[in-house]
Design an enzyme around this catalytic site. Structure first.
Site, PDB file in Angstrom:
ATOM      1  N   GLU A   1       0.842  -1.268  -0.317  1.00 31.45           N
ATOM      2  CA  GLU A   1       0.076  -0.065  -0.026  1.00 31.45           C
ATOM      3  C   GLU A   1       0.851   1.340   0.036  1.00 31.45           C
ATOM      4  OE1 GLU A   1      -3.342  -0.049  -0.489  1.00 31.45           O
ATOM      5  OE2 GLU A   1      -2.851   2.129  -0.521  1.00 31.45           O
ATOM      6  N   SER A   2       0.827   1.865  -1.044  1.00 29.72           N
ATOM      7  CA  SER A   2       2.034   3.034  -1.359  1.00 29.72           C
ATOM      8  C   SER A   2       1.805   4.155  -0.197  1.00 29.72           C
ATOM      9  CB  SER A   2       1.892   3.747  -2.611  1.00 29.72           C
ATOM     10  OG  SER A   2       0.603   3.903  -3.159  1.00 29.72           O
TER      11      SER A   2
ATOM     12  N   CYS B   1       5.089  -2.355  -8.489  1.00 28.07           N
ATOM     13  CA  CYS B   1       3.553  -1.987  -8.028  1.00 28.07           C
ATOM     14  C   CYS B   1       3.634  -0.725  -7.105  1.00 28.07           C
ATOM     15  CB  CYS B   1       2.938  -3.059  -7.647  1.00 28.07           C
ATOM     16  SG  CYS B   1       1.186  -2.979  -7.733  1.00 28.07           S
TER      17      CYS B   1
ATOM     18  N   ARG C   1      -2.536   5.735  -9.912  1.00 32.01           N
ATOM     19  CA  ARG C   1      -2.748   4.838  -8.990  1.00 32.01           C
ATOM     20  C   ARG C   1      -3.876   4.109  -9.153  1.00 32.01           C
ATOM     21  NH1 ARG C   1      -3.292   6.037  -3.062  1.00 32.01           N
ATOM     22  NH2 ARG C   1      -2.976   3.988  -2.696  1.00 32.01           N
TER      23      ARG C   1
ATOM     24  N   ILE D   1      -2.199  -6.498  -9.483  1.00 33.77           N
ATOM     25  CA  ILE D   1      -2.815  -6.454  -8.364  1.00 33.77           C
ATOM     26  C   ILE D   1      -3.016  -4.949  -8.131  1.00 33.77           C
ATOM     27  CG2 ILE D   1      -3.447  -7.137  -5.803  1.00 33.77           C
ATOM     28  CD1 ILE D   1      -1.190  -9.278  -6.312  1.00 33.77           C
TER      29      ILE D   1
ATOM     30  N   HIS E   1       3.899  -7.743 -10.363  1.00 27.54           N
ATOM     31  CA  HIS E   1       4.593  -8.413  -9.387  1.00 27.54           C
ATOM     32  C   HIS E   1       5.263  -9.570 -10.049  1.00 27.54           C
ATOM     33  CE1 HIS E   1       2.786  -6.805  -5.508  1.00 27.54           C
ATOM     34  NE2 HIS E   1       1.728  -6.354  -6.333  1.00 27.54           N
TER      35      HIS E   1
ATOM     36  N   GLU F   1       7.524 -11.150  -8.731  1.00 25.61           N
ATOM     37  CA  GLU F   1       8.117 -12.140  -7.693  1.00 25.61           C
ATOM     38  C   GLU F   1       6.996 -13.184  -7.334  1.00 25.61           C
ATOM     39  OE1 GLU F   1       6.664  -9.157  -7.253  1.00 25.61           O
ATOM     40  OE2 GLU F   1       5.845  -9.204  -5.500  1.00 25.61           O
TER      41      GLU F   1
HETATM   42  N1  GLN Z   1      -3.092   0.050  -4.896  1.00 29.61           N
HETATM   43  C1  GLN Z   1      -1.762  -0.106  -4.271  1.00 29.61           C
HETATM   44  C2  GLN Z   1      -1.329   1.620  -3.923  1.00 29.61           C
HETATM   45  O1  GLN Z   1      -1.896   2.319  -4.474  1.00 29.61           O
HETATM   46  C3  GLN Z   1      -0.718  -0.722  -4.792  1.00 29.61           C
HETATM   47  C4  GLN Z   1      -1.035  -2.277  -4.983  1.00 29.61           C
HETATM   48  C5  GLN Z   1       0.069  -3.031  -5.171  1.00 29.61           C
HETATM   49  O2  GLN Z   1       1.165  -2.829  -4.787  1.00 29.61           O
HETATM   50  N2  GLN Z   1      -0.182  -4.414  -5.385  1.00 29.61           N
HETATM   51  O3  GLN Z   1      -0.740   1.789  -3.122  1.00 29.61           O
END
Ligand code: GLN
Length: 191
Positions: A49-50, A79, A108, A136, A172, A174
């Site tokens: 979660e950024s 991400c 985002r 994701i 992702h 990984e």
């Molecule tokens: N939606 C998340 C964000 O805005 C990022 C999602 C992720 O890292 N898989 O921070």
């Protein structure tokens, strides 16, 4: 000497990166305090979660040390990590303090709520064709500066790019068994 890569371990997908680095013969540690940066050759800022990661980076005084580290070491943002490495956010995260490591504007959650997560095979410049990629709640890159090299697009949106030492992707790498992307990042590191 073995390449030693740190994975920023404040929140998000950390252990999968560490496993993939080790499978490729690298040494991997979790980065939790500024001092950890002095022991590594490259840094991964993972998905998660950024907004939370950004807040924690500031709370534990990692903001300036990461920017300093990025001047002469490779950094890979995946991400949420891509959002954090970027220089501006077009919407949905204006309060977030990004690190300004790469000249990109980021949207985002750019793929919309109806397709929160999906997997596609991507053709990635310099890396290969049909690379399985897991998205994701992923961001996309809305625009890039002139020194940025675009590496992949999906659905006409930029999802991977690099500028010098800094590599970012919306997905992702990984979370699949395909290690081409991690290999590419590790090749940027010289020890
Ligand atoms: N939606 C998340 C964000 O805005 C990022 C999602 C992720 O890292 N898989 O921070």
């Amino acid at each position: 000497m073995r390449k030693k890569i740190g994975v920023l371990a404040l929140q998000g997908a950390v252990s999968e990166h560490i496993d993939q680095i080790k499978k490729l013969g690298g040494n991997a540690i979790e980065v939790k305090i500024p001092e950890d940066l002095s022991t590594i050759h490259g840094l991964i800022i993972p998905g998660g979660e950024s907004t939370a990661i950004s807040r924690l980076i500031q709370e534990i005084y990692l903001y300036d040390p990461i920017r300093e580290f990025a001047k002469n070491h490779p950094v890979f943002g995946t991400c949420a990590g891509l959002i954090l490495c970027g220089s501006s956010i077009t919407d949905g995260g204006k309060k977030l303090k990004s690190l300004h490591l790469i000249d990109i504007a980021v949207t985002r959650n750019g793929f919309g709520r109806q397709i929160d997560s999906f997997e596609v095979d991507l053709d990635i410049k310099n890396i290969g064709k049909n690379i399985p990629s897991v998205f994701i709640r992923a961001p996309y890159i809305a625009s890039v500066g002139k020194d940025v090299n675009v590496l992949a697009e999906f659905d006409k949106k930029i999802v991977m790019a690099e500028q010098g030492n800094i590599l970012v992707c919306s997905f992702h790498p990984e979370l699949t068994n395909d290690d081409h992307v991690m290999r590419y990042f590790m090749n940027k590191i010289s020890v």
